[in-house]
Design a protein around this motif. Structure first.
Motif, short mmCIF file in Angstrom:
data_model
loop_
_atom_site.label_atom_id
_atom_site.label_comp_id
_atom_site.label_asym_id
_atom_site.label_seq_id
_atom_site.Cartn_x
_atom_site.Cartn_y
_atom_site.Cartn_z
N PRO A 74 -20.09 33.50 -3.74
CA PRO A 74 -20.12 33.44 -2.32
C PRO A 74 -21.60 33.06 -1.89
O PRO A 74 -21.64 32.34 -0.85
N ASP A 75 -22.80 33.21 -2.54
CA ASP A 75 -23.80 32.97 -1.92
C ASP A 75 -24.35 31.36 -2.61
O ASP A 75 -25.49 31.00 -2.20
N PHE A 76 -23.22 30.67 -3.09
CA PHE A 76 -23.60 29.29 -3.35
C PHE A 76 -23.74 28.41 -2.01
O PHE A 76 -22.96 28.40 -1.18
N ARG A 77 -25.01 27.75 -1.94
CA ARG A 77 -25.18 27.01 -0.69
C ARG A 77 -24.51 25.30 -0.94
O ARG A 77 -24.66 24.70 -1.68
N LEU A 78 -23.55 25.23 0.03
CA LEU A 78 -22.93 23.85 0.00
C LEU A 78 -23.67 22.82 0.51
O LEU A 78 -24.43 23.25 1.61
N VAL A 79 -23.45 21.63 -0.03
CA VAL A 79 -24.26 20.25 0.44
C VAL A 79 -23.28 19.29 0.62
O VAL A 79 -22.30 19.01 -0.08
N GLY A 80 -23.43 18.47 1.81
CA GLY A 80 -22.80 17.43 2.29
C GLY A 80 -22.67 16.36 0.77
O GLY A 80 -23.82 16.22 0.10
N GLY A 81 -21.58 15.93 0.56
CA GLY A 81 -21.23 15.09 -0.73
C GLY A 81 -20.96 15.99 -1.94
O GLY A 81 -20.39 15.49 -2.93
N ASP A 82 -20.81 17.42 -1.91
CA ASP A 82 -20.19 18.26 -2.93
C ASP A 82 -18.83 17.93 -3.09
O ASP A 82 -18.10 17.71 -1.96
N THR A 83 -18.27 18.10 -4.04
CA THR A 83 -16.63 18.01 -4.17
C THR A 83 -16.11 18.97 -4.56
O THR A 83 -16.87 19.54 -5.79
N LEU A 84 -15.48 19.79 -4.09
CA LEU A 84 -15.03 21.17 -4.63
C LEU A 84 -13.47 21.07 -5.26
O LEU A 84 -12.63 20.38 -4.74
N ILE A 85 -13.57 21.88 -6.45
CA ILE A 85 -12.27 22.01 -6.87
C ILE A 85 -11.72 23.18 -6.36
O ILE A 85 -11.89 24.40 -6.68
N VAL A 86 -10.43 22.83 -5.68
CA VAL A 86 -9.64 24.02 -4.97
C VAL A 86 -8.27 24.21 -5.67
O VAL A 86 -7.64 23.03 -6.00
N ILE A 87 -7.87 25.47 -6.08
CA ILE A 87 -6.71 25.65 -6.66
C ILE A 87 -5.83 26.68 -5.88
O ILE A 87 -6.53 27.58 -5.17
N GLY A 88 -4.56 26.35 -5.64
CA GLY A 88 -3.80 27.23 -4.93
C GLY A 88 -2.54 26.55 -4.60
O GLY A 88 -2.18 25.71 -5.31
N THR A 89 -1.78 27.15 -3.60
CA THR A 89 -0.41 26.52 -3.34
C THR A 89 -0.71 25.33 -2.25
O THR A 89 -2.00 24.99 -2.13
N ARG A 90 0.23 24.34 -2.28
CA ARG A 90 -0.09 23.32 -1.61
C ARG A 90 -0.44 23.45 0.00
O ARG A 90 -1.38 23.03 0.30
N GLU A 91 0.23 24.49 0.43
CA GLU A 91 -0.18 25.08 2.01
C GLU A 91 -1.62 25.51 1.75
O GLU A 91 -2.55 25.31 2.77
N SER A 141 0.90 -1.06 0.00
CA SER A 141 -0.06 -0.16 0.17
C SER A 141 0.85 1.12 0.12
O SER A 141 2.06 1.21 0.37
N VAL A 142 0.37 2.31 -0.58
CA VAL A 142 0.91 3.52 -0.37
C VAL A 142 -0.24 4.76 0.28
O VAL A 142 -1.17 4.83 -0.31
N VAL A 143 0.26 5.21 1.43
CA VAL A 143 -0.56 6.16 1.80
C VAL A 143 0.00 7.46 1.23
O VAL A 143 1.20 8.12 1.46
N ALA A 144 -0.94 8.58 0.42
CA ALA A 144 -0.52 9.47 -0.19
C ALA A 144 -0.99 10.61 0.71
O ALA A 144 -2.14 10.87 0.98
N HIS A 145 -0.24 11.25 1.73
CA HIS A 145 -0.28 12.15 2.61
C HIS A 145 -0.64 13.36 1.99
O HIS A 145 -0.16 13.88 1.03
N ARG A 146 -1.57 14.22 2.63
CA ARG A 146 -2.00 15.60 1.89
C ARG A 146 -0.75 16.71 1.87
O ARG A 146 -0.63 17.37 1.15
N ASP A 147 0.24 16.48 2.84
CA ASP A 147 1.66 17.30 2.65
C ASP A 147 2.41 16.97 1.48
O ASP A 147 3.56 17.45 1.31
#
Length: 161
Positions: free
Chosen positions: A132-149, A29-35
Motif C-alpha cells: 500500500p505504501d508503493f508510490r505510483l508514477v505516470g507511465g506505470d502499468t498495473l496488472i489488475v486481477i478481478g471480475t470484469r466489472e 478495424s475492431v474496437v475492443a470495448h472495456r465491457d
C-alpha cells in the motif's frame, strides 16, 4: 507474402482499436470495448478513411467470432480469462492521472472494486505484489486481477484526472 499490418491504438475510457490493412489493401478495424463488446468497422475501398459498415457485437457474439477466426486470439491488454469469470488486465497510470505520485493504498482499489493489483511494470522492471505504501508514477502499468466489472471499475478509478 508480407506480414499483415496491424496497428493498436489505445482509446482511453473505451478500450483499444485494432486497425488491419489486408494484402489486398482492404481496411478494417475492431474496437475492443472495456465491457467486452466489439465494434467491427469495414472501410470503403475508394476512401480508406470512410466507414462503409459498422457492426456492434456483444461480448458473447465477439467471443463466438473470435473462436471462429482464431481460438487463441486475445486482446493485447487482456492477459487471462478463466471459466470462473476472472480476468487480468494491464492498466496504465497516465501522467495526468490524479494518482501520479500518490500511494497505491490511497486508491482503496481492493475495497472499492474487489480487484487486486498484483504487479506494477515500470520501465523495464516488474514490481510484484506492491504494498500500500508503493508510490505510483505516470507511465506505470498495473496488472489488475478481478471480475470484469471489478477490473473496469479499477480502470475508471485509475483514469481519474
Amino acid at each position: 507474402m508480407s506480414a499483415p499490418r496491424l496497428r493498436a491504438t489505445p482509446l482511453p475510457g473505451i478500450g483499444v482499436q485494432y486497425d488491419l490493412v489486408t494484402r489486398e489493401h482492404g481496411h478494417l478495424s475492431v474496437v475492443a470495448h472495456r465491457d467486452g463488446a466489439r465494434t467491427v468497422n469495414v472501410y470503403r475501398a475508394d476512401d480508406p478513411d470512410s466507414c462503409a459498415h459498422s457492426l456492434r457485437l456483444s461480448g458473447a457474439e465477439a467471443g463466438a467470432l473470435i473462436d471462429a477466426l482464431k481460438p487463441s486470439h486475445h486482446s493485447a491488454s487482456l492477459l487471462y480469462t478463466t471459466d470462473l469469470g476472472l480476468v487480468a488486465e494491464r492498466i496504465e497510470v497516465s501522467a495526468t492521472s490524479r494518482w501520479n505520485g500518490r500511494l497505491l493504498g490511497e486508491t482503496c482499489m481492493r475495497t472499492e472494486t474487489g480487484a487486486s493489483i498484483v504487479a506494477v511494470l515500470r520501465r523495464a522492471e516488474a514490481i510484484p505484489s506492491p504494498a500500500p505504501d508503493f508510490r505510483l508514477v505516470g507511465g506505470d502499468t498495473l496488472i489488475v486481477i478481478g471480475t470484469r466489472e471489478g477490473v473496469d471499475a479499477a480502470a475508471a478509478i485509475l483514469g481519474q484526472e
